[in-house]
Write an enzyme that holds these catalytic residues in place. Sequence first.
Site, PDB file in Angstrom:
ATOM      1  N   GLY A 237       9.139  -8.827 -30.281  1.00 52.31           N
ATOM      2  CA  GLY A 237       7.720  -9.408 -28.895  1.00 52.31           C
ATOM      3  C   GLY A 237       6.347  -8.068 -29.166  1.00 52.31           C
ATOM      4  O   GLY A 237       6.190  -8.531 -30.611  1.00 52.31           O
ATOM      5  N   SER A 238       5.749  -7.964 -28.629  1.00 54.10           N
ATOM      6  CA  SER A 238       4.299  -7.550 -28.720  1.00 54.10           C
ATOM      7  C   SER A 238       4.095  -5.436 -29.217  1.00 54.10           C
ATOM      8  O   SER A 238       5.644  -4.712 -28.612  1.00 54.10           O
ATOM      9  CB  SER A 238       3.307  -6.740 -27.459  1.00 54.10           C
ATOM     10  N   GLY A 242       7.550  -2.487 -27.428  1.00 53.25           N
ATOM     11  CA  GLY A 242       7.824  -2.115 -28.493  1.00 53.25           C
ATOM     12  C   GLY A 242       7.614  -0.749 -28.453  1.00 53.25           C
ATOM     13  O   GLY A 242       8.589   0.517 -28.674  1.00 53.25           O
ATOM     14  N   GLU A 259      10.437  -6.014 -34.164  1.00 52.29           N
ATOM     15  CA  GLU A 259       9.199  -7.299 -35.276  1.00 52.29           C
ATOM     16  C   GLU A 259       8.548  -6.966 -33.821  1.00 52.29           C
ATOM     17  O   GLU A 259       8.752  -7.845 -32.903  1.00 52.29           O
ATOM     18  CB  GLU A 259      10.335  -8.662 -35.106  1.00 52.29           C
ATOM     19  N   CYS A 293       4.451 -14.785 -35.012  1.00 54.12           N
ATOM     20  CA  CYS A 293       4.155 -13.112 -35.395  1.00 54.12           C
ATOM     21  C   CYS A 293       3.280 -12.857 -37.203  1.00 54.12           C
ATOM     22  O   CYS A 293       2.908 -12.613 -36.967  1.00 54.12           O
ATOM     23  CB  CYS A 293       5.450 -12.756 -35.218  1.00 54.12           C
TER      24      CYS A 293
END
Length: 503
Positions: A237-238, A242, A259, A293
């Site tokens: 995610g963003s 995180g 990630e 991403c």
Amino acid sequence: MELAERARAALKRCGVDLPAAVLSGGRTVLARTPVTGEELFPVPAADAAAVTDAIGKAHEAFLTWRTVPAPVRGALVKRFGELLTEHKADLADLVGVEVGKIRSEALGEIQEMVDICDYAVGLSRQLQGRTMPSERPGHRLMETWHPIGVVAVISAFNFPAAVWSWNTALALVCGNSVVWKASELTPLTSHACSALLARAAAECGAPENLNVLVVGDAEAAAPLLDDRRVPVVSATGSERMGGEVAPRVAARFGRLILELGGNNAAIVTPSADLDLAVRGIVFAAAGTAGQRCTTMRRVIVHESRAEELVSRIAAVYARLPVGDPFAEGTLVGPLISASAFTSMQDALSAAAADGGTVVTGGERVDVVGDGYYVRPALVRMPAQTALVQRETFAPILYVLTYNTFEEAVALHNGVPQGLSSSIFTTDQREAEQFLAADGSDCGIVNVNIGTSGAEIGGAFGGEKNTGGGRESGSDAWRGYMRRATNTVNYSRELPLAQGVNFG
């Protein structure tokens, strides 16, 4: 075929009847499609209590599964891969409906799932440790790898199936169970994938609840971060997400595979093959409407090639087919939502305020319904401003120029994120410098290809704000297991290490 009908038909073929599942009441989320902007139908959702219950079920399954020989565990993943192949078109339909991916990209995502299953089946016979020489006579020193427990997989909308499969195929052959917190934006794809895995498990005689799906908001998912029965949390995610996840898992000494953001760039040198560079840049920057991403967000081009490169990219951008992802010939589908479009427009306004010039693109295209379709934007920037150092999850490609190779590398590395990178050059010295310790600081470093399109055989992940996690190939499997160092004394003596005498 209407999109809701198309989704229901694909779900049914995968063994899922979601409308019937919500008749009993309870929490729901509304499945929707960015293709037209319309809402489809309600889908069951979980609260925190349901997530805690899911953890308990997965933990019970783990206690049995960990004792099953790894090659037998591989047989389950093999059968799952066969079902994915059988239902490839159905799953691609759901990815197209929920994410708006063009057909080839949607099919490619499902093929990625099949590929990681193939990889994991082979891995199930290669979960190898080492034997090391002992300094003590009559002793053997070795390491072994063991299942670790419940693995939480928190996935994002842009790859609603593939990223889960990267984690789950490896977690299963390593002897673990999974609780999957799928994106609220893609509940249909996740239900179909989970149903196919459950079918494979039943056919192979594996325990129930090896994979338990939960669809819910961040508050509902909280137990996955706090429960000690979940030793590994893999979250995609963003960077903001995180930053919220990591401290909570670390507070209980859990293990993280993160990630997160990717502000990926390509350096285009004086010797670059521009035919190759333009093709690689356009796919990496405009594919999936800039919502990967690994999307290319910056081009750092030598000033001697800048005008030609910008002109050629702009010409290709102007003729890229933007539209219905199910229509033949479309290359750029919709943004996921209105908020994504707003973020893109805000970024373009900020770029202009920073002295940037929009060469082409950025405008909304009227395609169908209330979907948010845009032309990929190409923006020349005078410097790597604070805006350029942030990731905007939309098809905006910033162009910067450089004079010396050292300056190019400094610009490339001068962002907080560190996922994917590339260089276009025919100079071997430049290529090797980019791959060296003082070159790219990213987890993925490419030469003469773009930043998107990683293969499953390599470990996928990045450095810095990207999170440092690794998924998929190479030795990423070790993140889903615990290591034990073993010493066996087969002598009749008891010598101590380092020559210590305690007699």
